[in-house]
Design a protein around this motif. Structure first.
Motif, short mmCIF file in Angstrom:
data_model
loop_
_atom_site.label_atom_id
_atom_site.label_comp_id
_atom_site.label_asym_id
_atom_site.label_seq_id
_atom_site.Cartn_x
_atom_site.Cartn_y
_atom_site.Cartn_z
N LYS A 139 11.93 -2.44 -5.76
CA LYS A 139 12.72 -3.64 -6.02
C LYS A 139 11.83 -4.87 -6.14
O LYS A 139 12.13 -5.81 -6.89
N LEU A 140 10.72 -4.87 -5.39
CA LEU A 140 9.79 -6.01 -5.47
C LEU A 140 8.93 -5.95 -6.73
O LEU A 140 8.17 -6.87 -7.01
N GLY A 141 9.03 -4.83 -7.46
CA GLY A 141 8.33 -4.79 -8.74
C GLY A 141 7.25 -3.73 -8.86
O GLY A 141 6.75 -3.49 -9.94
N ASN A 142 6.84 -3.06 -7.75
CA ASN A 142 5.80 -2.03 -7.87
C ASN A 142 5.91 -1.01 -6.74
O ASN A 142 5.65 -1.33 -5.59
N PRO A 143 6.31 0.23 -7.09
CA PRO A 143 6.46 1.25 -6.04
C PRO A 143 5.19 1.49 -5.24
O PRO A 143 5.24 1.96 -4.10
N LYS A 144 4.03 1.12 -5.82
CA LYS A 144 2.76 1.37 -5.12
C LYS A 144 2.59 0.48 -3.89
O LYS A 144 1.70 0.73 -3.06
N ALA A 145 3.42 -0.56 -3.77
CA ALA A 145 3.29 -1.45 -2.60
C ALA A 145 4.03 -0.90 -1.37
O ALA A 145 4.07 -1.56 -0.33
N ALA A 146 4.55 0.32 -1.48
CA ALA A 146 5.27 0.91 -0.33
C ALA A 146 4.38 0.97 0.90
O ALA A 146 4.85 0.79 2.03
N ASN A 147 3.08 1.19 0.68
CA ASN A 147 2.18 1.28 1.84
C ASN A 147 2.14 -0.04 2.61
O ASN A 147 2.10 -0.05 3.85
N VAL A 148 2.19 -1.16 1.90
CA VAL A 148 2.12 -2.45 2.58
C VAL A 148 3.47 -2.81 3.23
O VAL A 148 3.51 -3.46 4.27
N VAL A 149 4.58 -2.33 2.65
CA VAL A 149 5.88 -2.46 3.32
C VAL A 149 5.78 -1.81 4.71
O VAL A 149 6.17 -2.38 5.73
N LEU A 150 5.19 -0.62 4.75
CA LEU A 150 5.06 0.10 6.02
C LEU A 150 4.14 -0.64 7.00
O LEU A 150 4.37 -0.64 8.20
N MET A 151 3.11 -1.29 6.47
CA MET A 151 2.24 -2.10 7.32
C MET A 151 3.03 -3.25 7.93
O MET A 151 2.80 -3.63 9.08
#
Lengths: 192, 633
Positions: A139-151
């Motif tokens: 939703k924020l624009g890039n599925p690759k940022a999932a790791n930083v969501v978890l951080m």
């Protein structure tokens, strides 16, 4: 904070677990602690099981976390959370990305992906947080940022100032992705 | 300034700070990142060599020419490099020469578990073993200084847990990088027998001097505390011991060849019971016992796999006849407030447990938490793993090797395999590889199989990657031609050294330092070696691939097939992903083992994961119902 903390990050090759571990280590460094991080990568470049271990505290000797001694486990994928639950200490916290990546034996129909994984883990783990990190990042624009969501979620359960995390993010993430990752971190931090 | 570095990064930093001018390696886990990080310092000339023997020879030449030099490789690479290494021990050096051997206890990414500490006494060269990243950096300096002072190559031996663990390192300013002036010295550097015999005597004298040095060097350090028991240890095992027994007396050995005999005797005399804690071989134990000193080592610790804090703790406490509780009280500063559990709880560790000490291990009681966690009454996690389906390593979506292995399996050929990503062709569902021994052995091994059993000749192929072929396949192919072999060699050319993380090699057109380079022409090379049948084929064209393999395997003379497509991870993929419309559920495509394809359990039809699919189109060639096609077509 108590004298030391053991954090285990588990996921699948390509999910960004190693970058996440580096952010975490940077946070420890900024706090003036001793820190050791250990990673094992093997045969496959993509799709294999990935585990990194971060130990921080006044003085850290062994770079390895023993079974039953992780204070927090951050799982980037549900099956990997299930696989590594035994590493958590009693009373430890588990953060699980609600994402399913089927391993090859499951893809070709030779094995089954366990049913009700989250429920099974929940029966063993008191402090379980399930996060739709992939959806949030998409939703924020890039599925690759999932790791930083978890951080971000991890930061919300650790007793370290949020600014220290944000500084680590700035130090570790390439400038052109920084803004996206800052939003991803905030999304995770505010999940709880 | 303090920063976090892996052991590998720390060694690279050490090379930079302590004046190294030349560095050479062949990539291999866990050693690869040392050279990748040295490449970030333009002051240092660095290169990937086609194999470790060549890297070692480059290093010896540079050291003779006067430069401080570092050569790095994984443990099995030292086997390849042993030939020049053993003679370099005779010639010695002019500039300092350090050989880094990165060993892999537990075989995280290796075909064997050899303990390369044994190479030091075998080659008659001194050895250092760091226990964290700071020491890894410091020991580069010590090794270079020792190398120049004692005129010898020095072995710096690390393990995976040093190479790939990050810990804090104090950065320093680089010293001046100087190359000593060259002067000819044939009696030292030309090892004809008459000169080598003189150097042999020099080695004896050097060994004596090193024997005195090792007694005083500060990396061999007694940390005296409670004298009731003492532990001699080295490498990462030192850290496990420090954590398991914070108050124990230790002799920490950073220089492990030659050993400080007097210091060992002094320490042994100062403690009531003496243990040796070391991973893999009883290297220290045997040598200490040979001094007439009674020690406890492999009788209580496994001689294979990695050690851990809990393994060291439970085994030593059992050996001391202490219950864990009593030991916990005596070691009154155990840092963790967690409930440490007996190592026997986990299946993995129990495999390591299955030796003489298994019974002792099982009798050791779990340590109870000194300060129970506030929440532990509510929920108790156990150290019993869930039974989760395995997640085996797989060839990436779009991997150009997938179709080759599919075809080899389809043709029921005997496949002599090699080391690289493509070794994964041995896993289900491809299951297309018969052997894998070491780099280059696919080709020479096939020659051996054919000579031993001529019936195999017409159904035998070797498969080898581009980098591996250059590493040590060329000589094997020469042997096939020369000695009348007839098997087919398939060079899987994905234009990179893929498994270790995409390093350049003589076929990629680039060097480690980023310069353009000539590209090895595999066709011309094979022809120059005397192969008359050389065919290039696109591995994504399954019909043609199959026809070519059948024809070449049938030919009663050597042939080389080059399957050429770049690694799926180095190309910017612009292909449209496939979609599956009208699937009949025959599952023919699933035999490729592509991670982008899965079977929907409900509909029993195949689904394409468009995020993973690279559009390579292999699966579409297998579909009998034309159900797999480019999305939108």
């Amino acid at each position: 904070m108590k004298t030391g903390m053991n954090i285990l990050l588990v996921g699948v090759g390509g999910q960004g677990t190693i970058l996440a571990s580096k952010i975490l280590s940077h946070v420890a460094l900024a706090q003036g602690w001793d820190v050791k991080m250990s990673e094992i990568h093997g045969m496959a470049q993509r799709g294999g099981s990935v585990v990194t271990q971060v130990r921080l505290g006044e003085k850290v000797h062994s770079p390895i976390i023993e079974p039953g001694e992780a204070d927090v486990i951050v799982a980037f994928e549900k099956l990997e959370a299930f696989r590594w639950t035994h590493m958590l200490r009693p009373g430890g916290a588990m953060i699980v990305n609600d994402q399913k990546i089927e391993p090859l034996p499951v893809l070709i129909g030779a094995a089954a992906y366990p049913e009700e994984i989250i429920e099974s883990i929940g029966q063993r783990v008191g402090r379980l947080t399930v996060v739709p990190a992939l959806d949030l990042a998409t939703k924020l624009g890039n599925p690759k940022a999932a790791n930083v969501v978890l951080m971000g979620v991890l930061a919300s359960v650790m007793d370290i100032p949020r600014e220290t995390w944000e500084a680590a993010l700035e130090a570790r993430v390439p400038a052109r992705f920084l803004e996206l990752n800052q939003r991803a971190f905030a999304a995770g931090f505010e999940t709880k | 300034m303090k920063t976090l570095l892996t052991g590998n990064e720390a060694i690279a930093r050490g090379a930079y700070e302590y004046g190294v001018s030349v560095a050479a390696a062949y990539p291999g886990t866990p050693s690869t990142e040392i050279l990748e990080n040295i490449a970030k310092y333009p002051e240092i000339y660095c290169q990937w060599s086609p194999n470790e023997k060549v890297a070692m020879e480059v290093g010896v030449g540079a050291a003779i020419a006067g430069a401080r030099t570092i050569v790095t490789m994984k443990h099995v690479g030292v086997n390849v490099a042993a030939d020049p290494l053993f003679t370099a021990a005779y010639t010695g050096v002019r500039g300092g020469l350090v050989l880094v051997s990165a060993d892999d206890p537990g075989m995280h990414s290796s075909q064997n578990e050899q303990d390369n500490r044994n190479y030091a006494p075998f080659a008659k060269i001194p050895m250092l073993e760091p226990s964290d990243s700071q020491e890894a950096k410091d020991m580069v300096k010590l090794a270079l200084d020792m190398s120049e002072r004692f005129d010898t190559p020095v072995l710096l031996r690390i393990t995976t847990r040093i190479a790939h663990s990050q810990s804090l390192v104090e950065l320093g300013e680089p010293i001046e990088r100087t190359v000593q002036p060259y002067s000819k010295d044939a009696k030292k550097y030309v090892m004809i027998p008459a000169y080598a015999r003189t150097r042999r005597l020099f080695i004896e004298e050097r060994d004596k001097q090193l024997g005195e040095f090792t007694e005083t060097v500060d990396v061999n350090r007694i940390e005296m505390a409670d004298p009731s028991f003492g532990i001699i240890t080295s490498g990462v095992a030192y850290q496990y011991v420090r954590e398991a027994f914070p108050d124990a007396s230790l002799l920490r050995l950073g220089m492990t060849h030659p050993l400080p005999k007097q210091k060992i005797a002094e320490f042994a005399a100062a403690v009531d019971v003496l243990f040796v804690v070391e991973e893999l071989d009883p290297y220290l134990e045997d040598r200490i016992r040979a001094l007439g000193i009674d020690v406890i080592g492999k009788a209580f610790l496994p001689a294979y796999g990695e050690l851990s804090v809990s393994l060291v703790k439970t085994r030593l406490m059992a050996a001391l006849g202490m219950t864990s509780e009593a030991a916990y009280d005596s070691a009154n500063d155990v840092a963790s407030d967690a409930a440490a559990t007996s190592d026997c709880a986990s299946a993995d560790s129990c495999a390591a447990c299955a030796n003489v000490a298994a019974e002792a291990c099982q009798t050791a009681q779990p340590i109870q938490s000194a300060q129970p966690d506030e929440q532990s009454n509510a929920v108790i996690a156990t150290a019993e793993p869930f039974d989760a389906p395995v997640r085996p390593p797989v060839m990436c979506p779009g991997c150009p090797h997938r179709g080759v292995f599919y075809t080899l399996r389809q043709l029921r050929l005997v496949v002599s395999g090699d080391i690289g990503c493509y070794t994964l062709g041995t896993m289900a569902p491809l299951e297309a590889i018969d052997t894998c021994i070491c780099m280059g052995a696919s080709i020479s091994g096939a020659l051996g199989m054919e000579k031993a059993n001529p019936d195999l000749a017409r159904r035998l192929v070797s498969v080898i990657g581009d980098s591996t072929f250059l590493h040590s396949g060329v000589t094997g192919l020469m042997d096939i031609v020369y000695n009348g072999g007839t098997s087919t060699v398939i060079i899987l050319d994905n234009s990179i050294t893929a498994m270790t993380g995409h390093q350049h090699n003589p076929s990629t057109g680039k060097t480690l330092m980023g310069k353009d380079a000539p590209v090895v022409d595999f066709v011309a090379l094979a022809k120059a070696l005397g192969v008359r049948r050389v065919v290039e084929v696109d591995p994504l064209d399954l019909d043609r691939l199959k026809a070519v393999i059948k024809e070449e395997v049938a030919a009663p003379e050597p042939s080389v097939i080059i399957t050429r497509r770049p690694c799926a991870l180095i190309v910017k993929n612009t292909e449209t992903p496939l979609e599956c419309v009208g699937c009949k559920g025959c599952k023919a495509c699933l035999r490729l083992g592509c991670p982008a394809l899965s079977l929907d359990k409900g509909t029993r039809k195949v689904v394409v994961n468009s995020a993973l699919c690279t559009g390579c189109g292999l699966c579409a060639q297998l579909c009998l119902f034309n159900a797999l096609r480019k999305a939108g077509e």
